[in-house]
Write an enzyme that holds these catalytic residues in place. Structure first.
Site, PDB file in Angstrom:
ATOM      1  N   TRP A 102      -1.159  22.652 -12.174  1.00 40.44           N
ATOM      2  CA  TRP A 102      -1.949  22.519 -13.407  1.00 40.44           C
ATOM      3  C   TRP A 102      -3.333  21.964 -13.142  1.00 40.44           C
ATOM      4  O   TRP A 102      -4.316  22.435 -13.722  1.00 40.44           O
ATOM      5  CB  TRP A 102      -1.186  21.703 -14.455  1.00 40.44           C
ATOM      6  CG  TRP A 102      -0.021  22.482 -14.976  1.00 40.44           C
ATOM      7  CD1 TRP A 102       1.299  22.212 -14.770  1.00 40.44           C
ATOM      8  CD2 TRP A 102      -0.059  23.716 -15.718  1.00 40.44           C
ATOM      9  NE1 TRP A 102       2.080  23.190 -15.354  1.00 40.44           N
ATOM     10  CE2 TRP A 102       1.280  24.120 -15.940  1.00 40.44           C
ATOM     11  CE3 TRP A 102      -1.083  24.513 -16.211  1.00 40.44           C
ATOM     12  CZ2 TRP A 102       1.611  25.290 -16.643  1.00 40.44           C
ATOM     13  CZ3 TRP A 102      -0.760  25.678 -16.914  1.00 40.44           C
ATOM     14  CH2 TRP A 102       0.565  26.051 -17.121  1.00 40.44           C
ATOM     15  N   ASP A 171      -5.266  15.409 -18.370  1.00 46.85           N
ATOM     16  CA  ASP A 171      -4.324  16.370 -18.937  1.00 46.85           C
ATOM     17  C   ASP A 171      -2.969  15.663 -18.998  1.00 46.85           C
ATOM     18  O   ASP A 171      -2.325  15.445 -17.978  1.00 46.85           O
ATOM     19  CB  ASP A 171      -4.254  17.618 -18.042  1.00 46.85           C
ATOM     20  CG  ASP A 171      -3.212  18.623 -18.537  1.00 46.85           C
ATOM     21  OD1 ASP A 171      -2.530  18.344 -19.534  1.00 46.85           O
ATOM     22  OD2 ASP A 171      -3.093  19.686 -17.899  1.00 46.85           O
ATOM     23  N   LYS A 195       5.934  19.791 -25.394  1.00 47.67           N
ATOM     24  CA  LYS A 195       6.884  19.079 -24.537  1.00 47.67           C
ATOM     25  C   LYS A 195       7.390  17.830 -25.269  1.00 47.67           C
ATOM     26  O   LYS A 195       8.536  17.788 -25.694  1.00 47.67           O
ATOM     27  CB  LYS A 195       6.251  18.743 -23.197  1.00 47.67           C
ATOM     28  CG  LYS A 195       5.965  20.016 -22.395  1.00 47.67           C
ATOM     29  CD  LYS A 195       4.701  19.915 -21.653  1.00 47.67           C
ATOM     30  CE  LYS A 195       4.106  21.187 -21.119  1.00 47.67           C
ATOM     31  NZ  LYS A 195       4.929  22.280 -20.719  1.00 47.67           N
TER      32      LYS A 195
HETATM   33  C1  LIG Z   1       0.432  19.715 -17.271  1.00 49.72           C
HETATM   34  C2  LIG Z   1       0.159  20.982 -18.032  1.00 49.72           C
HETATM   35  N1  LIG Z   1      -1.103  21.320 -18.321  1.00 49.72           N
HETATM   36  C3  LIG Z   1      -1.393  22.422 -19.013  1.00 49.72           C
HETATM   37  C4  LIG Z   1      -0.406  23.279 -19.452  1.00 49.72           C
HETATM   38  C5  LIG Z   1      -0.774  24.511 -20.204  1.00 49.72           C
HETATM   39  O1  LIG Z   1      -0.503  24.296 -21.540  1.00 49.72           O
HETATM   40  P1  LIG Z   1      -0.635  25.424 -22.648  1.00 49.72           P
HETATM   41  O2  LIG Z   1       0.425  26.410 -22.377  1.00 49.72           O
HETATM   42  O3  LIG Z   1      -0.457  24.636 -23.915  1.00 49.72           O
HETATM   43  O4  LIG Z   1      -1.991  26.013 -22.546  1.00 49.72           O
HETATM   44  C6  LIG Z   1       0.927  22.966 -19.183  1.00 49.72           C
HETATM   45  C7  LIG Z   1       2.002  23.862 -19.660  1.00 49.72           C
HETATM   46  O5  LIG Z   1       3.142  23.783 -19.306  1.00 49.72           O
HETATM   47  C8  LIG Z   1       1.213  21.792 -18.454  1.00 49.72           C
HETATM   48  O6  LIG Z   1       2.482  21.464 -18.170  1.00 49.72           O
END
Ligand SMILES: Cc1ncc(COP(=O)(O)O)c(C=O)c1O
Length: 360
Positions: A102, A171, A195
């Site tokens: 991520w 994040d 989540k």
């Molecule tokens: C740590 C993290 N950042 C970003 C995201 C991406 O999120 P989204 O699907 O809401 O764009 C996720 C999705 O699982 C994630 O676990």
């Protein structure tokens, strides 16, 4: 009906009580004769829900008055663009820690917009560990430092926060509200809801006033955080239903004792699962450095990788779903967010012990 035990990484488990309230209120929201889903986002009913949700986040996370809580669309992924668009243009730079899939995605977008210095890259340890916070050398001229508090795919989690005068942009998608955090260290926190907060569709952004002041006028309206802060996230139609569901999830968290209680429960659940892995005599193992093992996403392998499909299949037959590791990583992963009960994790470890006995 027997509900399954939900170990999906996201969208993920939502408490039954929340669904029951939604069910009760779905057709006729608190005697209004309308569902909240068909009610104007400018109505009194929604206004109350919207503001109560903001207040609950502020209260639970102890957020001071110099921060705004925003509800946006586009997922956490849109924040990978919005953050650099707002804070990295005009020759500014930021620092990044690359700790897994991520943060690497966030980095790939930021790098298209401005200058990014990588101050830590876990590639050498295959993203199974994190740096000691004291070992990080943050450039004092960086406009922000980006971190990912919990790498959902790799199953690693920061346990401590870097000490720096540079604002941290975090994040927090997969561990927001799972434990208390020192808000004042952060210039901006973002998290997709799916989540710990409820259903997918809303992204929470917590932004400090001095960061807001930096957002450039040249940006289009939606991409500028100032637009949303000025209109209390009602510049356009907000994701009404996920905000309402999030309010119910937050009310339950508050009733259970807030973030200290969440942290205690989460640590207890994670300890039970990691202990089972450690005590299995190598039958199961976690690739993640013990110091940084995530309390949210427990990544593990069977020493005999060929048995993993059987493990996942039998668990599924017993009503435990979502245990397959991320598609690029393989193995197993149990996501045990706030709303997963201790008893749910007990069922999983009992299954793991049983599987070991039967498949020696
Ligand atoms: C740590 C993290 N950042 C970003 C995201 C991406 O999120 P989204 O699907 O809401 O764009 C996720 C999705 O699982 C994630 O676990």
């Amino acid at each position: 009906m027997k509900r399954k035990l939900n170990f999906y990484a996201g969208p993920s488990v939502i408490p039954v009580e929340v669904f029951e309230t939604i069910q009760e209120e779905l057709l006729d929201y608190q005697g209004s004769g309308l569902s909240l889903m068909e009610t104007s986002h400018r109505s009194k009913d929604f206004d109350e829900v919207h503001n109560a949700t903001i207040s609950l986040i502020k209260e639970l996370m102890t957020i001071p008055d110099n921060y705004k809580v925003l509800f946006l669309g586009g997922g956490a992924t849109m924040q990978f663009s919005m953050v650099p668009m707002n804070f990295l243009q005009g020759g500014r730079s930021c620092d990044f820690t690359l700790t897994g899939a991520w943060s690497r995605k966030a980095y790939a977008d930021a790098e298209k917009i401005g200058k990014v210095n990588i101050i830590y890259d876990g590639a050498d340890n295959e993203y199974t560990s994190l740096p000691e916070v004291d070992s990080l050398s943050v450039n004092p001229e960086a406009n922000y430092l980006h971190i990912t508090s919990n790498e959902t795919i790799g199953g690693i989690q920061w346990k401590d926060w870097p000490t720096t005068s540079v604002p941290i942009v975090c994040d927090m998608s997969s561990d927001i509200l799972s434990r208390p955090v020192p808000i004042e260290k952060f210039g901006l926190i973002y998290a997709g809801a799916q989540k710990n907060l409820g259903p997918a569709g809303v992204t929470v952004v917590i932004i400090r006033d001095d960061m807001l002041e930096q957002c450039p006028d040249s940006l289009t309206a939606y991409m500028n955080y100032q637009t949303h802060a000025a209109k209390n996230s009602l510049y356009n139609t907000p994701p009404v239903f996920p905000i309402y569901a999030m309010k119910l999830v937050l009310e339950r968290m508050k009733k259970l004792g807030g973030l200290p209680a969440m942290a205690e429960l989460n640590q207890k659940k994670a300890a039970l699962l990691y202990d089972t892995i450690e005590k299995s005599g190598g039958y199961y193992h976690s690739p993640v450095d013990q110091k940084f093992r995530s309390d949210m996403n427990v990544v593990f392998r069977l020493s005999d990788h060929n048995l993993e499909p059987k493990f996942i299949e039998e668990a599924t037959l017993q009503g435990m779903v979502g245990l397959k590791g991320y598609r690029t990583v393989g193995g197993c992963r149990a996501s045990i967010y706030n709303s997963m009960t201790y008893e749910g994790v007990e069922e999983l470890v009992n299954f793991m012990d049983d599987f070991t006995q039967k498949n020696q």
